[in-house]
Motif scaffolding. Structure first.
Motif, PDB file in Angstrom:
ATOM      1  N   ILE A 228       0.805  -1.222   0.000  1.00  0.00           N
ATOM      2  CA  ILE A 228       0.000   0.000   0.000  1.00  0.00           C
ATOM      3  C   ILE A 228       0.847   1.285   0.000  1.00  0.00           C
ATOM      4  O   ILE A 228       0.531   2.222  -0.743  1.00  0.00           O
ATOM      5  CB  ILE A 228      -1.002  -0.022   1.165  1.00  0.00           C
ATOM      6  CG1 ILE A 228      -2.084  -1.068   0.857  1.00  0.00           C
ATOM      7  CG2 ILE A 228      -1.622   1.344   1.411  1.00  0.00           C
ATOM      8  CD1 ILE A 228      -3.075  -1.310   1.952  1.00  0.00           C
ATOM      9  N   PRO A 229       1.930   1.368   0.795  1.00  0.00           N
ATOM     10  CA  PRO A 229       2.756   2.585   0.709  1.00  0.00           C
ATOM     11  C   PRO A 229       3.282   2.838  -0.697  1.00  0.00           C
ATOM     12  O   PRO A 229       3.306   3.992  -1.162  1.00  0.00           O
ATOM     13  CB  PRO A 229       3.893   2.307   1.694  1.00  0.00           C
ATOM     14  CG  PRO A 229       3.309   1.351   2.681  1.00  0.00           C
ATOM     15  CD  PRO A 229       2.412   0.474   1.874  1.00  0.00           C
ATOM     16  N   ALA A 230       3.666   1.771  -1.392  1.00  0.00           N
ATOM     17  CA  ALA A 230       4.173   1.935  -2.762  1.00  0.00           C
ATOM     18  C   ALA A 230       3.058   2.354  -3.709  1.00  0.00           C
ATOM     19  O   ALA A 230       3.266   3.166  -4.618  1.00  0.00           O
ATOM     20  CB  ALA A 230       4.802   0.623  -3.233  1.00  0.00           C
ATOM     21  N   VAL A 231       1.863   1.824  -3.501  1.00  0.00           N
ATOM     22  CA  VAL A 231       0.718   2.214  -4.343  1.00  0.00           C
ATOM     23  C   VAL A 231       0.370   3.678  -4.124  1.00  0.00           C
ATOM     24  O   VAL A 231       0.145   4.434  -5.078  1.00  0.00           O
ATOM     25  CB  VAL A 231      -0.500   1.312  -4.043  1.00  0.00           C
ATOM     26  CG1 VAL A 231      -1.747   1.843  -4.747  1.00  0.00           C
ATOM     27  CG2 VAL A 231      -0.226  -0.122  -4.483  1.00  0.00           C
ATOM     28  N   LEU A 232       0.333   4.098  -2.857  1.00  0.00           N
ATOM     29  CA  LEU A 232      -0.002   5.491  -2.551  1.00  0.00           C
ATOM     30  C   LEU A 232       1.035   6.463  -3.095  1.00  0.00           C
ATOM     31  O   LEU A 232       0.718   7.615  -3.415  1.00  0.00           O
ATOM     32  CB  LEU A 232      -0.149   5.678  -1.038  1.00  0.00           C
ATOM     33  CG  LEU A 232      -1.371   5.006  -0.397  1.00  0.00           C
ATOM     34  CD1 LEU A 232      -1.309   5.128   1.116  1.00  0.00           C
ATOM     35  CD2 LEU A 232      -2.665   5.607  -0.931  1.00  0.00           C
ATOM     36  N   ALA A 233       2.278   6.012  -3.181  1.00  0.00           N
ATOM     37  CA  ALA A 233       3.352   6.871  -3.690  1.00  0.00           C
ATOM     38  C   ALA A 233       3.371   6.925  -5.212  1.00  0.00           C
ATOM     39  O   ALA A 233       4.096   7.732  -5.795  1.00  0.00           O
ATOM     40  CB  ALA A 233       4.701   6.374  -3.166  1.00  0.00           C
ATOM     41  N   SER A 234       2.568   6.078  -5.861  1.00  0.00           N
ATOM     42  CA  SER A 234       2.529   6.045  -7.320  1.00  0.00           C
ATOM     43  C   SER A 234       1.366   6.889  -7.841  1.00  0.00           C
ATOM     44  O   SER A 234       0.663   7.544  -7.081  1.00  0.00           O
ATOM     45  CB  SER A 234       2.374   4.596  -7.793  1.00  0.00           C
ATOM     46  OG  SER A 234       1.058   4.126  -7.511  1.00  0.00           O
ATOM     47  N   SER A 235       1.172   6.825  -9.144  1.00  0.00           N
ATOM     48  CA  SER A 235       0.052   7.559  -9.754  1.00  0.00           C
ATOM     49  C   SER A 235      -1.234   6.747  -9.737  1.00  0.00           C
ATOM     50  O   SER A 235      -2.272   7.216 -10.235  1.00  0.00           O
ATOM     51  CB  SER A 235       0.399   7.914 -11.206  1.00  0.00           C
ATOM     52  OG  SER A 235       0.620   6.739 -11.979  1.00  0.00           O
ATOM     53  N   LEU A 236      -1.196   5.545  -9.155  1.00  0.00           N
ATOM     54  CA  LEU A 236      -2.365   4.669  -9.189  1.00  0.00           C
ATOM     55  C   LEU A 236      -3.608   5.259  -8.505  1.00  0.00           C
ATOM     56  O   LEU A 236      -4.718   5.136  -9.040  1.00  0.00           O
ATOM     57  CB  LEU A 236      -2.028   3.307  -8.581  1.00  0.00           C
ATOM     58  CG  LEU A 236      -1.321   2.327  -9.520  1.00  0.00           C
ATOM     59  CD1 LEU A 236      -0.816   1.111  -8.766  1.00  0.00           C
ATOM     60  CD2 LEU A 236      -2.250   1.900 -10.653  1.00  0.00           C
ATOM     61  N   PRO A 237      -3.485   5.881  -7.311  1.00  0.00           N
ATOM     62  CA  PRO A 237      -4.707   6.414  -6.685  1.00  0.00           C
ATOM     63  C   PRO A 237      -5.480   7.386  -7.573  1.00  0.00           C
ATOM     64  O   PRO A 237      -6.711   7.289  -7.690  1.00  0.00           O
ATOM     65  CB  PRO A 237      -4.187   7.092  -5.418  1.00  0.00           C
ATOM     66  CG  PRO A 237      -2.951   6.324  -5.069  1.00  0.00           C
ATOM     67  CD  PRO A 237      -2.328   5.999  -6.401  1.00  0.00           C
TER      68      PRO A 237
END
Length: 495
Positions: A228-237
């Motif tokens: 989740i930290p990596a997802v939040l740091a990406s453009s995915l959200p």
């Protein structure tokens, strides 16, 4: 109304047998989404091979056929595609899957064909891998690992059919084991998924598949720490949020997958500052209001509730972490109170579990916002809520929490609640067998009487005294103590 139908590639004819398969697949996938809503299941998907509409739909071959086909692929220099097609069908057999995995150099051969120059062989090779990824045997996921770097690379390609197969294959294997998940993270599955959605944002079938793969990844046990930290740091959200605008021509499925991904993100922690900053609350609320209107009009037969559920959970979680002073700006002018009340009533008989979740969101909203409590009163929505108090399955407890939030805010709100009939409703809920309902009813009554002592007289005049006296014989000690305290300190002293 939006359709739940999946966007699929068009092929030659439309044989009845294929249409039946498609229908069965859609029903199965709907059931999987339903199960995920109820129990948060990790589920696999098998993408229908639409080229089979020209086949005779013969019985799936067995183990010996896999060995024979492998030998022909290994030693034949031409017509490899002709052997790969029946091999992909043979690999639907669970015992044949194990046989193939154990054959020496079998996966090496598939990876070689996957990375070769023949586009048709690449497509059939990824179909074989996709069949293996759907295997019930956990060893199949590890066997597919040599192919994952190439599957991730191909996500940036232009072929919709090929990209879909890669995504569903990755989605099927990523939750199988820690080894597989760690390898995929190290190989860059998160930026690959982000790039895939960005490149194919207008192709709903690919976006749906990418959402499925991401959701599978988010279900790993240590997702909160590593994924989740990596997802939040990406453009995915931001990309997930952009999908929450279902296309009326093609359906809800991509939005459903992305909404479930957002639900996983909002369930991970209590701090959702990054998601709030990207407008997640406003976006989810806007779509929820739109869908709530559809449900209130009776449009629940198209799978709308499968999108309503994750949206409700996202909104409820985001509300609980949003500072009360920032709530108005985060909502962006979206009025949630009336739509939520309408949604509870609309879902009450058909989907009571979802009605309860809707009431939970209303509870989170009124707990934070005096304006929302005021809206319940000014829009005359309290009588609608009082009608829900006889219903069990947790709905009446949530409604009582909402009413408690209103009573807690202001003396004027308590007086208005009494005028709208809450006291007579409480005399009924205090007689219920559910101890949670009785306890909450006592709390609401206590707040109202403390805020405005004259309410005690109204309660007694409506037969409340005998109800409280009866509770003193209740087997639950805590309930007895609460009732006794209320009687002795606030009601009998007012007589």
């Amino acid at each position: 109304m939006w359709r739940l139908n999946k966007v699929r590639h068009k092929a030659g004819g439309h044989a009845n047998s294929l249409e039946e398969l498609r229908t069965k697949r859609r029903e199965k996938e709907r059931a999987l989404r339903q199960a995920r809503r109820d129990r948060q299941l990790v589920s696999k998907r098998l993408l229908l091979n639409e080229d089979e509409e020209q086949d005779t739909m013969e019985v799936t071959p067995g183990e010996q056929d896999v060995v024979t086909l492998f030998q022909k692929l290994q030693h034949g220099s031409t017509e490899k595609e002709a052997f790969l097609r029946p091999l992909s069908k043979a690999l639907r057999n669970p015992s044949a899957q194990l046989t193939f995995i154990k054959l020496e150099n079998s996966m090496h051969l598939l990876v070689g064909l996957l990375t070769g120059s023949d586009a048709r062989c690449r497509l059939q090779a990824v179909r074989c891998l996709h069949e293996l990824s759907h295997s019930p045997h956990t060893s199949a996921a590890s066997a597919c690992l040599p192919a994952t770097p190439y599957l991730l690379t191909y996500l940036s390609g232009q072929s919709t059919k090929f990209t879909e197969l890669c995504l569903y294959t990755l989605g099927n294997i990523c939750p199988e084991s820690e080894k597989v998940k760690e390898r995929l993270l190290a190989q860059g599955i998160i930026p690959a998924l982000a790039g895939c959605i960005q490149n194919h944002r207008h192709n709903l079938a690919v976006v749906e598949a990418a959402g499925f793969a991401l959701f599978q990844l988010l279900q790993s046990k240590d997702a909160a720490q590593k994924v989740i930290p990596a997802v939040l740091a990406s453009s995915l959200p931001s990309q997930l949020l952009s999908v929450l605008t279902p296309d009326p021509d093609f359906g809800l499925a991509p939005a459903i997958e992305c909404a479930w991904c957002l639900h996983s993100l909002t369930s991970s922690s209590e701090d959702h500052g990054e998601l709030l900053a990207q407008g997640a609350l406003k976006q989810c609320c806007s779509l929820l209001v739109s869908l709530g209107g559809a449900v209130a009009d009776g449009n629940t037969d198209q799978g709308v509730e499968l999108l309503v559920c994750p949206l409700l959970r996202c909104v409820g979680n985001l509300l609980s972490s949003c500072p009360s002073e920032a709530l108005h700006s985060e909502l962006g002018g979206v009025d949630l109170v009336a739509p939520l009340c309408e949604l509870v009533v609309a879902l009450l008989h058909t989907l009571p579990a979802l009605a309860k979740e809707t009431a939970w969101v209303l509870n989170n909203l009124t707990a934070h916002s005096t304006e929302s409590c005021s809206a319940l009163l000014t829009l005359n929505l309290v009588p609608r809520l009082l009608e829900l108090l006889p219903f069990s399955q947790g709905i009446n407890t949530m409604v009582l929490r909402v009413l408690a939030n209103v009573a807690h805010k202001k003396k004027e709100f308590c007086i208005r609640l009494a005028e709208l009939g809450l006291l007579s409703a409480l005399t009924a809920t205090l007689k219920m067998a559910d101890q949670n309902v009785v306890t909450l009813s006592l709390e609401v009554l206590f707040m109202m009487i403390v805020s405005c002592p004259q309410i005690a007289e109204q309660f007694v005049s409506q037969g409340g005294l005998s109800v409280l006296e009866a509770i003193q014989y209740n087997s639950d000690g805590e309930v007895r103590r609460r009732a006794t305290y209320l009687l002795e300190q606030h009601i009998l002293t007012e007589k």
